[in-house]
Design an enzyme around this catalytic site. Structure first.
Site, short mmCIF file in Angstrom:
data_model
loop_
_atom_site.label_atom_id
_atom_site.label_comp_id
_atom_site.label_asym_id
_atom_site.label_seq_id
_atom_site.Cartn_x
_atom_site.Cartn_y
_atom_site.Cartn_z
N SER A 38 -62.82 -20.96 167.00
CA SER A 38 -61.38 -21.06 167.21
C SER A 38 -60.94 -22.52 167.26
O SER A 38 -61.15 -23.27 166.32
CB SER A 38 -61.00 -20.29 168.47
OG SER A 38 -59.62 -20.04 168.53
N ASP A 183 -60.60 -13.74 165.19
CA ASP A 183 -61.10 -14.85 166.01
C ASP A 183 -62.57 -14.67 166.41
O ASP A 183 -62.96 -13.62 166.92
CB ASP A 183 -60.24 -14.93 167.27
CG ASP A 183 -60.40 -16.23 168.04
OD1 ASP A 183 -61.56 -16.60 168.32
OD2 ASP A 183 -59.39 -16.85 168.36
#
Length: 295
Positions: A38, A183
């Site tokens: 991320s 993610d």
């Protein structure tokens, strides 16, 4: 000294990672290999491309964070459109602007695909929901019939940053079909396990991690009094439980913990004052830690 580095996810809290990188750079450390999830994947990609901390700080000063949030145009009322976006598109924002911004900044350093980087220099984590597995990019791309060297670094980082329900998932089309990818923090928010041996002394280079959270023993307990608090606790547990198994007391000696409080992961309207405070917090924590590292 050449070292390997790992940067955790944390959304907008990632400004603290920049401050940590500044302190690491000032002490003369250079990264041979990097891994991130991320927000950590963004910083890792920029460092691997050759950006200095000063250049990254300037870049983040210039970017309008709100412009990275690209909603789909609609004549429907905003609140109703939000539910439609989540139900049909699986996210409030497309994420295309983020990828375009990443492409522009990376190409300025001559980096478009993983083939433009030294082999093994960068690995990022994403989550394949279709097949129920973690993806290490570029390592796992051949499983999808894709050529790692020809795969876009910006696309990989966007995949790693596609926070569920906030950004739309990335649809990874390959010879094996279409996979919905989100993610990497869903499965591994701090992939230090990519570099570490059971015995840290066996590593070819020191491995330094930067994690946007307190140590486990300092972490406050989750309060669960309603469905929303339970969802938040569920997501936090998913993010951290896998990685916690790979952080022993020995490994903690090579991790800079930055407990970021009172900042929401998706707070893209962050004030300039909060940005600077996050950067300074990261720099101070890293600088204090590095006075006695490596052990």
């Amino acid at each position: 000294m050449r070292i390997d580095g790992v940067f955790s996810g944390g959304g907008i809290k990632g400004f603290a990672l920049i401050g940590a990188y500044q302190a690491i750079e000032q002490r003369g450390y250079e990264f041979e290999r990097l891994a991130g999830t991320s927000a950590g994947s963004i910083l890792s990609a920029f460092i691997a491309a050759g950006y200095t901390s000063a250049e990254i700080l300037k870049m983040m000063e210039d970017v309008n964070l709100k412009r990275l949030l690209d909603e789909r145009p609609s004549f429907l009322p905003f609140k109703f459109m939000k539910w439609i976006a989540i139900y049909w598109r699986l996210g409030l924002y497309k994420g295309a602007n983020l990828e375009l911004w990443l492409e522009k900044k990376l190409s300025a350093k001559g980096v478009t695909t993983f083939g433009d980087l030294k082999k093994g220099a960068l690995r990022v984590i994403a989550s394949d929901l279709t097949n129920g597995r973690m993806i290490v990019i570029p390592d796992d791309l051949p499983k999808y019939g894709l050529n790692p060297e020809g795969f876009s670094v910006a696309r990989a980082v966007r995949m790693s940053c596609s926070l569920p329900y906030f950004f739309e998932p990335v649809k990874l089309t390959s010879s094996t079909g279409v996979s919905v990818v989100v993610d990497g923090g869903v499965l591994s928010n701090f992939p230090i396990w990519l570099f570490q041996q059971k015995d840290p002394n066996q590593n070819k280079r020191p491995v330094l991690g930067v994690k946007l959270s307190p140590k486990d023993e300092e972490r406050p307990k989750n309060r669960i009094g309603n469905a929303f608090e339970m969802y938040e606790a569920l997501f936090e547990t998913m993010k951290d439980a896998h990685d916690a198994r790979h952080i022993s007391s020995r490994h903690e000696k090579s991790i800079i913990f930055i407990p970021v409080e009172n900042i929401i992961t998706t707070e893209f309207k962050l004030t300039e004052q909060k940005k600077l405070a996050l950067i300074e917090l990261g720099r101070e924590r890293a600088d204090s830690f590095l006075k006695n590292w490596p052990h």
